[in-house]
Structures are given as structure tokens and as C-alpha cells.
Motif scaffolding. Structure first.
Motif, PDB file in Angstrom:
ATOM      1  N   ILE A 101     111.039  53.893 -16.778  1.00 20.64           N
ATOM      2  CA  ILE A 101     112.282  53.188 -16.718  1.00 20.64           C
ATOM      3  C   ILE A 101     113.230  53.870 -15.812  1.00 20.64           C
ATOM      4  CG2 ILE A 101     114.379  52.991 -18.306  1.00 20.64           C
ATOM      5  CD1 ILE A 101     111.720  51.698 -19.496  1.00 20.64           C
ATOM      6  N   ASP A 102     113.656  52.913 -15.130  1.00 23.30           N
ATOM      7  CA  ASP A 102     114.498  53.528 -13.735  1.00 23.30           C
ATOM      8  C   ASP A 102     116.017  53.971 -14.020  1.00 23.30           C
ATOM      9  OD1 ASP A 102     116.091  51.293 -14.027  1.00 23.30           O
ATOM     10  OD2 ASP A 102     115.050  49.991 -12.278  1.00 23.30           O
ATOM     11  N   GLY A 103     116.746  54.314 -13.148  1.00 23.84           N
ATOM     12  CA  GLY A 103     118.002  54.803 -13.586  1.00 23.84           C
ATOM     13  C   GLY A 103     119.149  53.788 -13.927  1.00 23.84           C
ATOM     14  N   ASP A 104     118.457  52.599 -13.878  1.00 20.92           N
ATOM     15  CA  ASP A 104     119.689  51.410 -14.323  1.00 20.92           C
ATOM     16  C   ASP A 104     118.932  50.940 -15.632  1.00 20.92           C
ATOM     17  OD1 ASP A 104     121.258  51.421 -12.068  1.00 20.92           O
ATOM     18  OD2 ASP A 104     120.098  50.568 -10.996  1.00 20.92           O
ATOM     19  N   GLY A 105     118.098  51.513 -16.176  1.00 18.47           N
ATOM     20  CA  GLY A 105     117.450  50.991 -17.504  1.00 18.47           C
ATOM     21  C   GLY A 105     116.442  50.080 -17.585  1.00 18.47           C
ATOM     22  N   VAL A 106     115.860  49.742 -16.322  1.00 17.67           N
ATOM     23  CA  VAL A 106     115.101  48.492 -16.136  1.00 17.67           C
ATOM     24  C   VAL A 106     113.721  49.074 -16.299  1.00 17.67           C
ATOM     25  CG1 VAL A 106     114.257  46.699 -14.609  1.00 17.67           C
ATOM     26  CG2 VAL A 106     116.568  47.332 -14.561  1.00 17.67           C
ATOM     27  N   PRO A 107     113.048  48.478 -16.877  1.00 18.87           N
ATOM     28  CA  PRO A 107     111.445  48.916 -17.252  1.00 18.87           C
ATOM     29  C   PRO A 107     110.476  48.377 -15.940  1.00 18.87           C
ATOM     30  CG  PRO A 107     111.759  47.097 -18.806  1.00 18.87           C
ATOM     31  CD  PRO A 107     113.161  47.495 -17.963  1.00 18.87           C
ATOM     32  N   ASN A 108     109.791  49.178 -15.397  1.00 17.84           N
ATOM     33  CA  ASN A 108     108.771  48.892 -14.347  1.00 17.84           C
ATOM     34  C   ASN A 108     107.391  49.095 -14.721  1.00 17.84           C
ATOM     35  OD1 ASN A 108     110.782  48.264 -11.671  1.00 17.84           O
ATOM     36  ND2 ASN A 108     111.698  49.753 -13.179  1.00 17.84           N
ATOM     37  N   VAL A 109     106.325  48.094 -14.036  1.00 13.14           N
ATOM     38  CA  VAL A 109     105.227  48.727 -14.154  1.00 13.14           C
ATOM     39  C   VAL A 109     104.645  49.098 -12.588  1.00 13.14           C
ATOM     40  CG1 VAL A 109     102.681  48.124 -14.461  1.00 13.14           C
ATOM     41  CG2 VAL A 109     104.571  47.391 -16.058  1.00 13.14           C
ATOM     42  N   LEU A 110     104.272  50.223 -12.408  1.00 11.08           N
ATOM     43  CA  LEU A 110     104.111  50.758 -11.175  1.00 11.08           C
ATOM     44  C   LEU A 110     102.966  51.754 -11.035  1.00 11.08           C
ATOM     45  CD1 LEU A 110     107.753  51.610 -10.291  1.00 11.08           C
ATOM     46  CD2 LEU A 110     106.330  49.659  -9.336  1.00 11.08           C
ATOM     47  N   PRO A 111     102.110  51.749  -9.750  1.00 10.97           N
ATOM     48  CA  PRO A 111     101.163  52.769  -9.533  1.00 10.97           C
ATOM     49  C   PRO A 111     101.986  54.046  -9.360  1.00 10.97           C
ATOM     50  CG  PRO A 111     101.118  51.290  -7.808  1.00 10.97           C
ATOM     51  CD  PRO A 111     102.326  50.828  -8.742  1.00 10.97           C
ATOM     52  N   ALA A 112     101.490  55.239  -9.723  1.00 11.49           N
ATOM     53  CA  ALA A 112     102.013  56.634  -9.915  1.00 11.49           C
ATOM     54  C   ALA A 112     101.168  57.669  -9.277  1.00 11.49           C
ATOM     55  CB  ALA A 112     102.684  56.703 -10.969  1.00 11.49           C
ATOM     56  N   THR A 113     101.084  58.721 -10.018  1.00 14.93           N
ATOM     57  CA  THR A 113     100.223  59.663  -9.550  1.00 14.93           C
ATOM     58  C   THR A 113      98.726  59.847  -9.874  1.00 14.93           C
ATOM     59  OG1 THR A 113     100.462  61.169 -11.884  1.00 14.93           O
ATOM     60  CG2 THR A 113     102.077  61.255 -10.224  1.00 14.93           C
ATOM     61  N   GLY A 114      97.963  60.489  -9.068  1.00 13.82           N
ATOM     62  CA  GLY A 114      96.638  60.495  -9.233  1.00 13.82           C
ATOM     63  C   GLY A 114      95.636  59.731  -8.441  1.00 13.82           C
ATOM     64  N   GLY A 115      94.398  59.981  -8.412  1.00 13.76           N
ATOM     65  CA  GLY A 115      93.153  59.044  -7.913  1.00 13.76           C
ATOM     66  C   GLY A 115      93.338  59.453  -6.509  1.00 13.76           C
ATOM     67  N   ILE A 116      92.797  58.373  -5.651  1.00 15.97           N
ATOM     68  CA  ILE A 116      92.653  58.276  -4.125  1.00 15.97           C
ATOM     69  C   ILE A 116      93.720  57.328  -3.947  1.00 15.97           C
ATOM     70  CG2 ILE A 116      91.153  57.984  -1.984  1.00 15.97           C
ATOM     71  CD1 ILE A 116      88.851  58.486  -4.230  1.00 15.97           C
ATOM     72  N   THR A 117      94.930  57.677  -3.078  1.00 16.71           N
ATOM     73  CA  THR A 117      95.764  56.631  -2.388  1.00 16.71           C
ATOM     74  C   THR A 117      95.490  56.432  -1.131  1.00 16.71           C
ATOM     75  OG1 THR A 117      97.393  57.625  -4.001  1.00 16.71           O
ATOM     76  CG2 THR A 117      98.135  56.237  -2.250  1.00 16.71           C
ATOM     77  N   TYR A 118      94.682  55.346  -0.930  1.00 12.52           N
ATOM     78  CA  TYR A 118      94.239  54.990   0.397  1.00 12.52           C
ATOM     79  C   TYR A 118      95.073  54.590   1.600  1.00 12.52           C
ATOM     80  CZ  TYR A 118      90.016  54.194  -2.278  1.00 12.52           C
ATOM     81  OH  TYR A 118      88.986  54.635  -3.351  1.00 12.52           O
ATOM     82  N   ASN A 119      96.388  54.029   1.314  1.00 13.84           N
ATOM     83  CA  ASN A 119      97.175  53.605   2.297  1.00 13.84           C
ATOM     84  C   ASN A 119      98.751  54.445   2.502  1.00 13.84           C
ATOM     85  OD1 ASN A 119      98.193  52.528  -0.186  1.00 13.84           O
ATOM     86  ND2 ASN A 119      99.033  50.788   0.834  1.00 13.84           N
ATOM     87  N   VAL A 120      98.540  55.715   1.910  1.00 11.97           N
ATOM     88  CA  VAL A 120      99.803  56.423   1.899  1.00 11.97           C
ATOM     89  C   VAL A 120      99.154  57.985   2.359  1.00 11.97           C
ATOM     90  CG1 VAL A 120     101.808  57.459   0.916  1.00 11.97           C
ATOM     91  CG2 VAL A 120     100.757  55.172  -0.034  1.00 11.97           C
ATOM     92  N   LYS A 121      99.934  58.266   3.571  1.00 11.07           N
ATOM     93  CA  LYS A 121      99.407  59.698   4.138  1.00 11.07           C
ATOM     94  C   LYS A 121     100.329  60.695   4.521  1.00 11.07           C
ATOM     95  CE  LYS A 121      98.377  58.391   8.728  1.00 11.07           C
ATOM     96  NZ  LYS A 121      99.052  57.072   8.760  1.00 11.07           N
ATOM     97  N   VAL A 122     100.220  61.849   4.824  1.00 10.72           N
ATOM     98  CA  VAL A 122     101.075  62.840   5.128  1.00 10.72           C
ATOM     99  C   VAL A 122     101.580  62.312   6.563  1.00 10.72           C
ATOM    100  CG1 VAL A 122      99.316  64.290   6.228  1.00 10.72           C
ATOM    101  CG2 VAL A 122     101.670  65.306   5.706  1.00 10.72           C
ATOM    102  N   GLY A 123     102.989  62.114   6.788  1.00  7.53           N
ATOM    103  CA  GLY A 123     103.463  61.558   8.097  1.00  7.53           C
ATOM    104  C   GLY A 123     104.185  60.354   7.805  1.00  7.53           C
ATOM    105  N   ASP A 124     103.883  59.739   6.431  1.00  9.83           N
ATOM    106  CA  ASP A 124     104.392  58.374   6.478  1.00  9.83           C
ATOM    107  C   ASP A 124     105.769  58.476   5.641  1.00  9.83           C
ATOM    108  OD1 ASP A 124     102.137  56.991   7.360  1.00  9.83           O
ATOM    109  OD2 ASP A 124     101.200  56.584   5.407  1.00  9.83           O
ATOM    110  N   CYS A 125     106.457  57.855   6.039  1.00 11.91           N
ATOM    111  CA  CYS A 125     107.896  57.881   5.157  1.00 11.91           C
ATOM    112  C   CYS A 125     107.529  57.883   3.540  1.00 11.91           C
ATOM    113  CB  CYS A 125     108.664  56.571   5.272  1.00 11.91           C
ATOM    114  SG  CYS A 125     110.614  56.713   4.711  1.00 11.91           S
ATOM    115  N   ALA A 126     108.510  58.781   2.922  1.00  8.54           N
ATOM    116  CA  ALA A 126     108.258  59.103   1.540  1.00  8.54           C
ATOM    117  C   ALA A 126     108.992  57.919   0.947  1.00  8.54           C
ATOM    118  CB  ALA A 126     108.889  60.404   1.462  1.00  8.54           C
TER     119      ALA A 126
END
Length: 287
Positions: free
Chosen positions: A29-54
């Protein structure tokens, strides 16, 4: 040249395995109360690395690279406590055995240690592969500045940060940005700062843009104004902390990019110097 006790520090093995993502409920649930289905923590994140925008990722608390933990609670506590940003990490099982990377952060709550590996190594990895870390850095001291606590950083990386002593008896640290204390959220009140992280709150997008924090990258060094991390995390007027951005922006109220602390002082003995290259990716040779 800063005087340290590097020659007295102990280097010790800690170990974990790549942790499968966990999702107990489908919605965040986001700050406006909207439910979202999203990837989050864990695993191997292939396309996000240190140095990329957060910022800007369609995810929540996204951890760049590889996320590891140990299923034994006490052993995982030691992994999260002793591993330091910049420590060498070595894959010791699976098809990528022998691949080397380095620690980029420690994420509290989920209690993951985050590791950078090159893309070709990520492609060979699998959940449950074991990774050994040469834990090195806890106990690091600045001998001429005993009131400044150093934590969670490999001493060899620490020496690459370009920290300078100033004429007025302080140290100056290159940082990508300064963060005011009223923006620090989830993780405030934790009993120690030698593991995990705490978050910059980002629901007020106008304030985040005004301060330039929407440009933060994974691995950026930031100065936390009036934030004391000596024996936990909290507000103290005049205190200064330095931290590193370790996970992505979030949709949840009270959350945002995570900061693992690497230095803190109850007095204003730490200054920040804004520098566009103040990111561990630049110090550790990430391409």
C-alpha cells in the motif's frame, strides 16, 4: 593522512546464501492508500546495480545485485553485523563458483547483505548459491578523532573516499547530498547502527526535488544533518552522520532509499563537501 588502527583489525569469514524473494501478501500500500503488486527485496536483481539511480524503478525497496542471508538467526545476525561495505565477496558454490564481488549495503528488517557482481557472473548464479564474505572493518578508529565513530565500511574503501582533515580540527568528507533530519524515517529508534539501514522518507516529492535528493544513486555517500548513529539511530542537534545509499526508493509511508551508516559523531566534527563522484562505484571500479 588520517591515522587509523587498520593494522589491528581482524578479517574473518562470514557466509550466506542467495535468498529467494518473499511475498506474504500480494499488495503493497502506497502513501495514498493505493495497493500495488511490485517486485521488492531478495534474489538476484539483474538490471539494477550500484551506481544506478535509486529512483524511478517500478519496485519497492529494490536491492541492487545479489541479496544474501543465513537461515540460522544468530548466524545471520553475525553476517549482517560483521560484513562491511566494500568487503570482498566470493561465490563458493554453483556454476559461478570463484566469482568475486563486493558488499554494497546491509538492509535491516529483511536482514539482507547486498553484493555487487559483474553481469556475466550474475547470469550463472542461482538462488541458494553460497557466498563467503571476508568481513573486515568493524572496530575501525580514527586515532586523532576519538569522538567520531566509524562503522560498516572496509578500511581499504574508507581510505579511498578522499577524506581530509581541516584547519579547524574537523574532517571533510565528499558527499553527493545532504539530508535534513526531518526526512529520516523507517529505522529511527533502532538499538544499533552496526547492521541494517534506515530510510530517507520520500512521500513529499516537492521537498525531495527541492533538495536534489531525487538524483541519488545506489552507492552515493550522503551527509545526515542532526542525526546521531553512535548507539542507535535518532535526532540530536549538531550531530552529523555519513551514510551510503543501499536500496531503492519505496512507495510505503515513512520509507524511501535506505542508508547504511559508515560514520557518526555527536558533535559537528564532520563536514560534507558536495562532489558528483562521491559514490562507491567510482572508488571500486564498477563499469
Amino acid at each position: 593522512m588520517l591515522k587509523t588502527n587498520i593494522d589491528k583489525l581482524v578479517k574473518q569469514s562470514v557466509q550466506g546464501k542467495i535468498h529467494h524473494p518473499v511475498q506474504r501478501f500480494p499488495y503493497r500500500i502506497d502513501g495514498d492508500g493505493v495497493p500495488n503488486v511490485l517486485p521488492a527485496t531478495g534474489g538476484i536483481t539483474y538490471n539494477v546495480k550500484v551506481g544506478d539511480c535509486a529512483f524511478g524503478w517500478t519496485g519497492d525497496h529494490v536491492e541492487p545485485g545479489v541479496s544474501i542471508r543465513n537461515e540460522n538467526k544468530d548466524e545471520n545476525a553475525a553476517l549482517n553485523l560483521l560484513a562491511c561495505i566494500g568487503n570482498e565477496a566470493i561465490v563458493i558454490s554453483g556454476d559461478s563458483k570463484g566469482a568475486k564481488g563486493f558488499v554494497t549495503g546491509k538492509h535491516g528488517g529483511v536482514d539482507h547483505v547486498l553484493i555487487y557482481f559483474e553481469k556475466e557472473d550474475l547470469e550463472k548464479m542461482a538462488v541458494d548459491d553460497k557466498i563467503l564474505i571476508k568481513a573486515y572493518g568493524q572496530g575501525l578508529k580514527l586515532l586523532d578523532f576519538p569522538e567520531i565513530k566509524v562503522m560498516n565500511i572496509d578500511p581499504n574503501l574508507f581510505l579511498k573516499l578522499g577524506i581530509k582533515e581541516t584547519d579547524d580540527g574537523k574532517i571533510e568528507v565528499p558527499v553527493a547530498a545532504e539530508v535534513p533530519p526531518y526526512l529520516m524515517g523507517s529505522g529511527i529508534g533502532s538499538s544499533n547502527s552496526f547492521s541494517g539501514d534506515y530510510d530517507i522518507m520520500t512521500l513529499d516529492r516537492d521537498e525531495i526535488r527541492k533538495l536534489g535528493l531525487d538524483k541519488l544513486k545506489f552507492g552515493d555517500l550522503v551527509l545526515l544533518r542532526d542525526c546521531d548513529n553512535t548507539y542507535g539511530r535518532g535526532y540530536l542537534k549538531g550531530a552529523v552522520s555519513i551514510g551510503i545509499v543501499i536500496h531503492s526508493d519505496c512507495i510505503k509511508m515513512g520509507h524511501g532509499p535506505g542508508i547504511t551508516t559508515i560514520m557518526t559523531c555527536k558533535k559537528e566534527l564532520i563536514k560534507g563537501r558536495i562532489a558528483s563522484n562521491a559514490n562507491i562505484a567510482n572508488y571500486l571500479g564498477v563499469k
